[in-house]
Motif scaffolding. Sequence first.
Motif, mmCIF file in Angstrom:
data_model
loop_
_atom_site.group_PDB
_atom_site.id
_atom_site.type_symbol
_atom_site.label_atom_id
_atom_site.label_comp_id
_atom_site.label_asym_id
_atom_site.label_seq_id
_atom_site.Cartn_x
_atom_site.Cartn_y
_atom_site.Cartn_z
ATOM 1 N N ARG A 15 0.824 -0.998 -0.055
ATOM 2 C CA ARG A 15 0.180 0.061 0.016
ATOM 3 C C ARG A 15 0.810 1.339 0.004
ATOM 4 N N SER A 16 2.280 1.302 -0.292
ATOM 5 C CA SER A 16 3.103 2.206 -0.198
ATOM 6 C C SER A 16 2.857 3.077 -1.308
ATOM 7 N N ASP A 17 3.016 4.530 -1.038
ATOM 8 C CA ASP A 17 2.867 5.668 -1.776
ATOM 9 C C ASP A 17 4.044 6.000 -2.958
ATOM 10 N N GLU A 18 5.286 5.400 -2.118
ATOM 11 C CA GLU A 18 6.467 5.593 -2.977
ATOM 12 C C GLU A 18 6.687 4.428 -4.011
ATOM 13 N N THR A 19 7.179 4.632 -4.957
ATOM 14 C CA THR A 19 7.549 3.790 -6.121
ATOM 15 C C THR A 19 8.974 3.372 -6.259
ATOM 16 N N VAL A 20 9.178 2.209 -6.867
ATOM 17 C CA VAL A 20 10.483 1.474 -7.009
ATOM 18 C C VAL A 20 10.405 1.264 -8.520
ATOM 19 N N SER A 21 11.698 1.398 -9.097
ATOM 20 C CA SER A 21 11.870 0.793 -10.429
ATOM 21 C C SER A 21 12.928 0.136 -10.365
ATOM 22 N N LEU A 22 12.659 -1.111 -11.167
ATOM 23 C CA LEU A 22 13.804 -2.311 -11.389
ATOM 24 C C LEU A 22 13.570 -2.956 -12.796
ATOM 25 N N THR A 23 14.594 -3.835 -12.975
ATOM 26 C CA THR A 23 14.618 -4.322 -14.307
ATOM 27 C C THR A 23 14.368 -5.797 -13.968
ATOM 28 N N ILE A 24 13.347 -6.620 -14.585
ATOM 29 C CA ILE A 24 13.270 -8.229 -14.396
ATOM 30 C C ILE A 24 13.302 -8.943 -15.871
ATOM 31 N N ASP A 25 14.447 -9.571 -16.059
ATOM 32 C CA ASP A 25 14.380 -10.134 -17.301
ATOM 33 C C ASP A 25 14.450 -9.220 -18.580
ATOM 34 N N GLY A 26 15.570 -8.243 -18.349
ATOM 35 C CA GLY A 26 15.538 -7.186 -19.261
ATOM 36 C C GLY A 26 14.534 -6.069 -19.437
ATOM 37 N N ARG A 27 13.405 -6.262 -18.652
ATOM 38 C CA ARG A 27 12.379 -5.229 -18.811
ATOM 39 C C ARG A 27 12.162 -4.359 -17.628
ATOM 40 N N ASN A 28 11.821 -3.041 -17.699
ATOM 41 C CA ASN A 28 11.721 -2.344 -16.730
ATOM 42 C C ASN A 28 10.463 -2.235 -16.101
ATOM 43 N N VAL A 29 10.301 -2.250 -14.790
ATOM 44 C CA VAL A 29 9.081 -2.340 -14.106
ATOM 45 C C VAL A 29 9.154 -1.324 -12.931
ATOM 46 N N THR A 30 7.919 -0.534 -12.770
ATOM 47 C CA THR A 30 7.925 0.175 -11.605
ATOM 48 C C THR A 30 6.656 -0.229 -10.523
ATOM 49 N N VAL A 31 6.933 -0.371 -9.393
ATOM 50 C CA VAL A 31 5.924 -0.959 -8.521
ATOM 51 C C VAL A 31 5.859 -0.010 -7.083
#
Lengths: 952, 70
Positions: A15-31
């Motif tokens: 439920r956090s308002d902060e987001t984090v970006s990372l790379t999974i299997d070469g694709r970028n994702v923000t959660v």
Amino acid sequence: MTYQPQNDFGTPESRSDETVSLTIDGRNVTVPAGTSVMRAAAEQGTSIPKLCATDSVKSFGSCRLCLVEIDGRRGTPASCTTPVEPGMVVRTQTPHLAKLRKGVMELYISDHPLDCLTCAANGDCELQDQAGAVGLRDVRYDVQATHLGQEKDHSNPYFDFDPSKCIACSRCIRACDEVQGTLALTMEGRGWDSKISAGLASDNFLESECVSCGACVQACPTATLVEKKVVEVGTPERSVVTTCAYCGVGCTFRAEMRGEQLVRMVPYKDGKANRGHSCVKGRFAWGYAQHQERILKPMIRKSISDPWREVEWDEAFAYTASELKRISAKYGRNALGGITSSRCTNEETFLVQKLIRAGFGNNNVDTCARVCHSPTGYGLKTTFGTSAGTQDFDSVEDTDVILIIGANPTDGHPVFASRMKRRLRGQDGRPGAKLIVIDPRRTDIVRSPHIEAQHHLPLRPGTNVAVLTAMAHVIVTEGLADEAFIRERCDWDEYSHWAEFVSQARNSPENLQPVTLVDAEELRAAARLYATGGNGAIYYGLGVTEHSQGSSTVMAIANLAMATGNIGRRGVGVNPLRGQNNVQGACDMGSFPHELAGYRHISDGNTRKLFEDDWGVTLDPEPGLRIPNMLDAAVDGVFKALYCQGEDILQSDPNTAHVSAGLAAMECVIVHDLFLNETANYAHIFLPGSTFLEKNGTFTNAERRIQPVRKVMTPMNGLEDWEVTQRLAQAMGLDWNYTHPSEIMDEIARLTPTFAGVSFARLDEAGSLQWPVTADAPDGSPIMHVDGFVRGKGKFVVTDYVPTDEKTGPRFPLLLTTGRILSQYNVGAQTRRTENVAWHPEDLLEIHPVDAEDRGVKSGDWVKLASRAGETTLRATVTDRVAPGVVYTTFHHAVTQANVVTTDFSDWATNCPEYKVTAVQISASNGPTEWQEEYEALSTRSRRVETGIAAE
Amino acid sequence: MNSVERLVHMANQIATNLATDAAPVAAVADHIQQFWDPRMKKMIFAHGTAGLSPIAAAAISLLADAQNGA
Ligand code: SF4
Ligand code: SF4
Ligand code: SF4
Ligand code: FES
């Protein structure tokens, strides 16, 4: 549509308002921060193999199948227990990982029976799927048989437990703990020897603490915990999203089907009321829908002493219309009336009241809400300006102090109770909310695993107003009122008048203690906690409304909330917990004799004009009869015909003798229901009804949430209930031509400002909508009174405690109060026709050890329960849950007929019956009373059908 | 209780609960006007004020007069 299981993201949403970006299997994702690597991967569509993780419970990290590689980290961390970090680079598929996963799978499979082809879960088993996903082809170990061949536990009527198939992932234990909050399951032993058990090793599921909510079955990745129905008919092939037809929580389910056969009801994760959880009723107790006692053909008879005669629909409608017209011509139009049902859809309810107002030509329409929540309507309308609860269920997540009064959520509203329990226990380092319970009985929520109410005030039944006034006394005299809020939102003069009243010494807790029997210090502490403990939310039920001062109690609750500023934002509010699934909707739809849809008084000319123009009729400006008034008028010989849809007033209404006298005095009683219920003993016409699985429409739950009900099978009786009402209206000469319930909703929206933005299309799109849905709030209103009260200024109403006229004395020294139990529903017509009887085969009388001893009563003895109104017998159970002087029972079984003893005293404002207080005496007995025997004989006589075969 | 007795009981109950209102007689009259069907009103008008508490009696008279005046 082919069968698709619901998405499983592996771990709960962050439920956090902060987001984090990372790379999974070469694709970028923000959660959101706090999301697990597993969930982040799932959100971008990558599924990492897993066994012990599922998104309904916290991750545990035991199976080691979900390993991943992360740049800069040593080893292969489990993705379910590893939170995302900015810039992380994750790989989910590498040759090294594949090898590790295969090894893990191999171990699991070596200890698992390889009977997939004949397994009930074949095709719907995560172990099978994961073996496929990791490419397992053969097993190098000898089958170790450490825990194969164990005995199955079939004791639960709805699901089986086959320990041989268990992989010890503990998902079931965590679901029971975190989702349901019951903690019925434990793990014994370690490693390959570990074994799940319900309670003690010697217990089976039925005898354990398990409440059969199904959360563990849902969480189990194998066929260890599996629905009996799946074993019987096979796995489903399609699914339809619909709404539970039992209680006011309004859980969303997927009806999972095989052809037209219902395989199982599975709680829907996107359901906004239940968030993927369920209780035993909605999840499992739908067998009544196909019960052999269901009546599928219309039946008529001249007199109630005749046997029933089956007829075709055409004849039934023609005969019914001619009877209604005959009676109207002979006794006048006011001799007719009807009752709408809180079990039926909004559309069906709306049509019944329309038939009465526009077709019968009077306002003699009432609804079963009369006997449960009519005081809520009166009380909240008077104080806040709208007859509904102020919050959505999610709001409880931000509550700091929960005050429960006259409600037993773990039995009456189990899924919401589970959500409350989560909040009470605290989560992720956040301390739990505090709890105050005001109830004559020590209900389960007062003390349950990890939960202990800070204050339980076991008041004398009938003294709610006195207790609440005493709390207000403490808040005002100790300077705890939120004056800034009151000045801004409420009428200050009314507040001052009220504050002056509650401050009087006669309203102090000390002074009222002899009346309420509540310890004054405890009450003061509870009042201080509610006023100063942060966000305070009040939840109440029928223990508030079903009293001679029911409406006053609702207003006293509203006063407390306003005085402490606990209104108009998340986490606070005043929340009635509704009994039946569509009580809110039935009230909204204009089922009360004095008001049209949207709570507008029938004397209001502008509103009437709106309806008159739309319907092409003239409406009577005078209020009509309420249910008890109808019965009085019937006994007086002036009320002669009743159309009763989906309600069993003979069993559910107070003072059975009076109800039966009223019904017996009528010339035409039309019962429209699934079964020959108790009221049908006095009926002349029986119109078979359809179940919620057989029709389209909407229900509105206790949060004002309008939710779709979808047809998953053809009505066994041939017609949906709205069609029955329409055909009857047509037979009476009304020009109705609805082709689908959506057209009825369009009419409701057109005539009701708070529903202006509602349509079936909008509901399909949004899933559900909370009224008001207007131009200003097109997506609905989760929280009400945000920028001010609907009525303008909040109104403080002085509520003086008036003792009930029902008084104990030497002949009737005990106070009886009534309630309900988890596994049964209302009068039990549905649940008694399911396997739920395994938990509640009969109504029992709870009595305190002291009172029991005085009367020589032991647990299991038959006792006679007598009041001024009548007497019945049932079995006793001796318990200190009830205080001395108080006895308690449920009213789920017709043979007990608890309402034979309830009186016809009622709420001063609404005539809601005073079920919660009856002066009684208990004595030893050796069998049924004369009334019970006579009634049994009448029922048998009255249920004869002409073919010679009794219908029941 | 027969129907008339019940109406008297109800009227008294309403009056007791609205006794703390700023204008109790008007409040009781208004409540009965809003929630009782015409036959119930007619019955209590015909019955008169016997057995009614002072507030209830005044409210019923007020309503009956309004009805007759109309
Ligand atoms: S059915 Fe519900 S209460 Fe029973 S063991 Fe499973 S999760 Fe626990
Ligand atoms: S019963 Fe199912 S959920 Fe529970 S530990 Fe065994 S496999 Fe896992
Ligand atoms: S809590 Fe109520 S709505 Fe939900 S499944 Fe149970 S009975 Fe149905
Ligand atoms: S799914 Fe992560 S360890 Fe089991």
